[in-house]
Design a protein around this motif. Structure first.
Motif, short mmCIF file in Angstrom:
data_model
loop_
_atom_site.label_atom_id
_atom_site.label_comp_id
_atom_site.label_asym_id
_atom_site.label_seq_id
_atom_site.Cartn_x
_atom_site.Cartn_y
_atom_site.Cartn_z
N GLU A 98 51.96 9.70 19.46
CA GLU A 98 52.42 9.87 18.07
C GLU A 98 52.56 8.53 17.37
O GLU A 98 52.12 8.35 16.24
CB GLU A 98 53.79 10.54 18.10
CG GLU A 98 53.79 11.98 17.65
CD GLU A 98 55.21 12.53 17.65
OE1 GLU A 98 55.43 13.54 18.35
OE2 GLU A 98 56.06 11.94 16.95
N ALA A 99 53.20 7.58 18.09
CA ALA A 99 53.43 6.27 17.48
C ALA A 99 52.10 5.61 17.15
O ALA A 99 51.91 5.02 16.08
CB ALA A 99 54.26 5.39 18.41
N VAL A 100 51.16 5.69 18.11
CA VAL A 100 49.85 5.07 17.89
C VAL A 100 49.13 5.73 16.74
O VAL A 100 48.58 5.06 15.86
CB VAL A 100 49.01 5.17 19.19
CG1 VAL A 100 47.57 4.75 18.90
CG2 VAL A 100 49.62 4.30 20.27
N SER A 106 48.29 4.40 9.33
CA SER A 106 48.78 3.55 8.23
C SER A 106 47.87 2.37 7.95
O SER A 106 47.92 1.78 6.89
CB SER A 106 50.21 3.08 8.51
OG SER A 106 50.23 2.31 9.71
N ILE A 107 47.02 1.95 8.93
CA ILE A 107 46.15 0.81 8.65
C ILE A 107 44.68 1.20 8.50
O ILE A 107 43.82 0.36 8.33
CB ILE A 107 46.27 -0.26 9.75
CG1 ILE A 107 45.85 0.33 11.11
CG2 ILE A 107 47.68 -0.82 9.81
CD1 ILE A 107 45.49 -0.74 12.10
N VAL A 112 40.33 -2.76 9.52
CA VAL A 112 40.48 -3.94 10.37
C VAL A 112 39.70 -3.74 11.66
O VAL A 112 39.79 -2.67 12.27
CB VAL A 112 41.98 -4.17 10.70
CG1 VAL A 112 42.19 -5.47 11.42
CG2 VAL A 112 42.82 -4.08 9.44
N PRO A 113 38.96 -4.74 12.07
CA PRO A 113 38.22 -4.62 13.36
C PRO A 113 39.19 -4.51 14.53
O PRO A 113 40.29 -5.06 14.51
CB PRO A 113 37.39 -5.90 13.42
CG PRO A 113 38.00 -6.83 12.42
CD PRO A 113 38.66 -6.00 11.38
N LEU A 114 38.77 -3.81 15.57
CA LEU A 114 39.63 -3.50 16.70
C LEU A 114 40.18 -4.75 17.38
O LEU A 114 41.36 -4.81 17.73
CB LEU A 114 38.88 -2.62 17.71
CG LEU A 114 39.72 -2.11 18.89
CD1 LEU A 114 40.90 -1.26 18.38
CD2 LEU A 114 38.88 -1.30 19.85
#
Lengths: 140, 229, 262
Positions: A98-100, A106-107, A112-114
């Motif tokens: 869930e947190a992930v 949100s991003i 953004v690249p991994l």
């Protein structure tokens, strides 16, 4: 029953069912170690009183937790957190997932690249760890 | 169970209640929601026989008589309902004298919980303190139902927290509670059911957790839907 | 039944200071009136040694004092016949909420207030009787021996117009008439109050009509002097009286049980 001191007043949001919020609270405490496997938990009435909530809702939360295998009640003894390793692992991955998901969500739009994400996460994580050791001291 | 059927009430020409029907079950906290003057207080008073209905019936556990009603149902109005010259202890004594269901031990516990001084006079109490005393008078009796009329109006935050605690404790368990309020925000998470009154009728009669579960809405959201149109 | 007694005790207790107050008032006014009269006569006595003054004469002379002494208590008690209800409706914490919701119904509430008023009235009457003895002692104490004249106490009692006409009329018929009408008056007042508390303005109108009706029906038989013997008229009045008392009680009990609003 030394969990009594540990139950702070929890603010409940009014859009999610309260009983699920309680279940989630328990899950968080299990995952963070505040509740150990096999540990006895307060009764329905006690938890209602401690969390200042409706006893019916507490009842429903406990029922849900029993159905999910989170807690076990044998006869007239107080309910206990399950010892089942698989359930415990499942909870952990559930909350983690869930947190992930929230983070990624949100991003997402920032594209953004991994590798950059991983670097950032690593930096933040380490800072957080040392910051915790220094009791909230400066940057690492 | 308190069962109100087709309640009508006219007050000064206005139809305050225009066919209200709902139930309040034992073991549940039901909230009557509505704007000021919506008839919430009137309904509670009608259950207690303090106000006659123009039409309709009210049954408590299936019976309509008044005789045993008052040992079964407590009413907590928005004032202490004791002579101003009485000391609090005299008010408690009154309840002890007239009600078989009065529980003096619990009364003492509640007085201590609310930090009330039994020697104070009713007339000198602040609004918040009077409200707490009213709660003592209503909750210390072993009644099956408790009716509370605007328990939070005009009371400071900390007193509200105390009152909120009362809702969650064993004081309220196994009893049926019917509360009225127009400010639902702070107690929403404590409710089992909410009955929304509008224009003298029941606009919505909901199970709070179900609405959150199925619709993702809070009772406040539902209120917005009902009262903003 | 016990609820009735508890409520009655409550009503009496609430009124005790006012009751004591009007008792003291009556005592003072009458003592002063008697003292003044004795004083007046003392001057006359200095002038005319044969002019004795009996207790009965004192009483006869102080009728205005007695009237003054009872007019205030009567007004207070009449006012309280209304206030005994209204005081519980007004204020920051209307007590009527409790009185209307005690187990046992509304009849004890009604009867406790009714009996309380009657108790107060009869207490004042009893007090007035006691006062007559007190005044006698005062007379003996204040009047010089030479001026005193012995009389039967009963003569003093019968000299008291207030007693004769209102409080203790010598004939049973007059006594029954006075107290019967007094009780009926209170019953009608109570009914009026309950009508107002049930129907507000319409209630006041209804109450006034009701009162007028009662008065008319009661007086009506007396106009039949041309057609009936006086004993028959009296009998009819008695029946009308009985019916009016019953009606007042019946209407009041229905109103207080079912129609009154807190």
């Amino acid at each position: 029953m030394d969990n009594h001191g540990g139950w702070m007043e929890t603010a409940f949001n009014t859009r999610d069912p309260v009983y699920l919020q309680v279940v989630r609270l328990f899950k968080e405490r299990i995952v963070t170690g505040r509740l150990s496997a096999g540990e006895a938990i307060p009764s329905r009435r006690e938890i209602a009183s401690l969390l200042k909530m409706n006893p019916n809702t507490a009842q429903r939360a406990y029922k849900e937790m029993e159905e999910q295998g989170l807690i076990v009640t044998e006869g007239n003894s107080p309910s206990r957190i399950t010892r089942d390793e698989e359930v415990l692992r499942h909870i952990r991955s559930e909350l983690l997932g869930e947190a992930v998901r929230t983070f990624i969500g949100s991003i997402r739009n920032m594209k953004v690249p991994l590798t950059e994400i991983v670097e950032l996460v690593k930096g933040e994580y380490e800072a957080d760890v040392t910051g915790g050791r220094n009791n909230g001291g400066g940057d690492a | 169970m308190i069962h109100i059927q087709d309640a009508h009430k006219r007050y000064r020409g206005r139809k305050v209640l225009d066919g209200v029907t709902f139930k309040a079950e034992k073991g549940q906290i039901t909230c009557l929601v509505g704007m000021n003057g919506a008839g919430k207080s009137t309904l509670l008073k009608a259950i207690m026989g303090l106000v006659p209905l123009s039409r309709g019936t009210i049954k408590v556990d299936g019976v309509q008589t008044k005789r045993e009603l008052y040992e079964k149902v407590s009413f907590i109005p928005d004032h202490a309902a004791m002579p101003g010259g009485y000391r609090l202890e005299e008010g408690l004594q009154f309840m002890d004298d007239y009600y078989a269901s009065w529980n003096p031990t619990r009364a003492d516990e509640l007085m201590a919980f609310f930090q009330l001084n039994a020697r104070d006079r009713v007339g000198n109490l602040s609004k918040g303190t009077a409200a707490k005393f009213g709660l003592v008078l209503g909750l210390a009796a072993d009644t099956e139902f408790v009716l509370m009329d605007e328990p939070f109006s005009g009371i400071d935050v900390f007193s509200r927290e105390m009152i909120g605690e009362v809702f969650s404790s064993r004081l309220v368990e196994e009893r049926g509670v019917l509360v009225t309020t127009h400010e639902i925000g702070e107690i929403e998470y404590l409710l089992d059911r909410a009955v929304l009154l509008k224009d003298g009728k029941v606009a919505r009669d909901i199970d709070c957790e179900q609405v959150r579960d199925e619709d993702g809405k809070s009772v406040l959201d539902v209120m917005r839907e009902v009262y903003r149109t | 039944m016990s609820q009735y007694f508890k409520l009655l005790a409550l009503e009496v207790r609430r009124f005790r200071y006012v009751l004591a107050g009007i008792m003291v008032y009556t005592l003072i006014v009458e003592c002063v009136a008697v003292a003044l009269d004795i004083n007046n006569h003392s001057r006359l006595f200095e002038w005319n040694n044969d002019s004795r003054h009996s207790f009965a004469e004192v009483i006869r002379n102080t009728q205005s004092g007695f009237q003054l002494a009872i007019v205030i208590p009567v007004a207070v008690l009449l006012a309280y016949a209304l206030l005994i209800w209204y005081r519980d409706w007004f204020g920051r914490h209307p007590f009527i909420y409790r009185q209307m919701t005690i187990p046992g119904g509304r009849a004890p509430l009604y009867f406790s207030k009714l009996t309380a008023i009657l108790l107060f009235v009869f207490s004042m009457v009893a007090w007035q009787l006691v006062l007559m003895s007190v005044l006698r002692i005062e007379y003996v104490w204040l009047t010089p021996d030479a001026m005193q004249e012995a009389v039967d106490f009963t003569e003093a009692m019968t000299s008291n117009e207030v007693f004769n006409t209102f409080l203790l009329p010598p004939s049973f018929k007059a006594f029954a008439l006075n107290y019967g009408l007094g009780i009926l008056l209170i019953l009608i007042l109570f009914t009026g109050v309950l009508m107002e508390r049930s129907y507000r303005i319409m209630g006041i109108v209804a109450g006034l009509i009701y009162a007028a009706l009662n008065v008319t029906l009661l007086i009506l038989p007396t106009t039949f002097g041309l057609y009936l013997y006086s004993s028959e008229i009296w009998a009819i009045c008695l029946i009308v009286f009985g019916l009016e008392v019953a009606a007042a009680l019946w209407i009041s009990l229905i109103l207080v049980s079912k129609k009154v609003s807190a």
